[in-house]
Design an enzyme around this catalytic site. Structure first.
Site, PDB file in Angstrom:
ATOM      1  N   GLN A  18       0.802  -1.218   0.000  1.00 21.27           N
ATOM      2  CA  GLN A  18       0.000   0.000   0.000  1.00 21.27           C
ATOM      3  C   GLN A  18       0.839   1.273   0.000  1.00 21.27           C
ATOM      4  O   GLN A  18       0.327   2.342  -0.344  1.00 21.27           O
ATOM      5  CB  GLN A  18      -0.943  -0.013   1.207  1.00 21.27           C
ATOM      6  N   ASN A 156      -0.959 -10.508   8.952  1.00 17.70           N
ATOM      7  CA  ASN A 156      -1.843  -9.419   9.334  1.00 17.70           C
ATOM      8  C   ASN A 156      -3.303  -9.792   9.106  1.00 17.70           C
ATOM      9  O   ASN A 156      -3.667 -10.292   8.047  1.00 17.70           O
ATOM     10  CB  ASN A 156      -1.521  -8.166   8.511  1.00 17.70           C
ATOM     11  N   GLU A 157      -4.128  -9.561  10.105  1.00 18.41           N
ATOM     12  CA  GLU A 157      -5.561  -9.812  10.015  1.00 18.41           C
ATOM     13  C   GLU A 157      -5.829 -11.187   9.387  1.00 18.41           C
ATOM     14  O   GLU A 157      -6.418 -11.307   8.309  1.00 18.41           O
ATOM     15  CB  GLU A 157      -6.256  -8.688   9.254  1.00 18.41           C
TER      16      GLU A 157
END
Length: 280
Positions: A18, A156-157
């Protein structure tokens, strides 16, 4: 403001794909280039954190933060199956050193949504072999960067695929229920994390499948990390975390290793306790 106790970490976080820009070997990059890939726009150069990390970390420190959680891009470190890029490892070593120089504690994430495109060719996050592929990658990172790391998030998550599956199922149910009135399910397809538009993803599922599965990834189903996950896939995620943790601990016993979850704050109204418990 009252000073925080010694040892308390207050920081900021990013995800490699990102913010870095031009992660051309990742599955997300491939999806972003497609007409029906489901993303609002391509990431391109993003904010060019790959080249501007030093000034970004310096600004973070000036702001009074003492921790930085960032992710390594698997697709950079292992752009092709079994071929590890030491040049990219050196880049992330520089990022770690920059954190240390500024008195910022690095918190390293091994996987933040995006994967190497070759992994999707091999069956992705519904393929049992991904457990070993991920553990091998984690072991390589520990070997070359472990001395500079203290805190590690493997995934992550980790429950993101389950959440996407729930959202997709809810949208389809609403779509079917309202088909006769030709109404749009209110709010069902709004953007969720990662700039992913679930409404578009489902509405154009046939076009997307024709492109990404056969033309781009060469498989019947492209099982990315954010594809609606099955129970089998959920088990693979859990085992991938455990295998990576064990492999890294074997090499660097001092590492503090865990994973992160995407959790919603559910506060039931009177009478809604049972539904809240079900959702949890």
């Amino acid at each position: 403001m009252e000073r925080m106790k010694t040892g308390f970490l207050l920081g900021a976080a990013t995800a490699a794909h990102q913010v870095e820009g031009n992660n051309t070997h990742s599955d997300f990059w491939q999806l972003e280039q497609m007409e029906y890939g489901g993303f609002t726009e391509p990431s391109g150069d993003a904010v060019d954190h790959y080249h501007r990390y030093a000034e970004d970390i310096a600004a973070l420190a000036v702001a009074g933060l003492n921790a930085y959680r960032f992710s390594l891009e698997w697709a950079r470190i292992e752009p092709e199956e079994g071929r590890f890029c030491l040049e990219e490892v050196c880049h992330y070593r520089d990022v770690l050193d920059c954190c240390i120089e500024h008195g910022v504690t690095p918190v390293v994430t091994l996987h933040h949504f995006s994967s190497s495109a070759w992994l999707i060719h091999k069956g992705g996050w519904e393929n049992e072999s991904t457990v070993e592929y991920f553990a091998r990658y984690a072991d390589f990172v520990a070997e070359h960067l472990g001395s500079r790391m203290g805190y590690v998030c493997t995934i992550n998550e980790a429950n993101m695929g389950i959440q996407v599956a729930v959202i997709a199922k809810r949208y389809m149910q609403q779509l079917m229920a309202q088909a006769a009135q030709k109404e749009q399910p209110e709010g069902a397809g709004k953007n969720i994390q990662m700039g992913l538009n679930v409404e578009e993803l489902i509405a154009r599922r046939r076009e997307q499948a024709a492109q990404e599965t056969r033309w781009v990834f060469g498989v019947d189903t492209a099982e990315t990390f954010i594809t609606p996950r099955t129970e089998k896939g959920d088990g693979i995620i859990c085992r991938a975390h455990a295998a990576a943790r064990d492999r890294m601990k074997r090499r660097c016993p001092y590492l503090k290793i865990g994973l992160t979850l995407s959790l919603h704050d559910i506060q039931p109204q009177p009478g809604g306790e049972k539904e809240a418990a079900r959702l949890w």
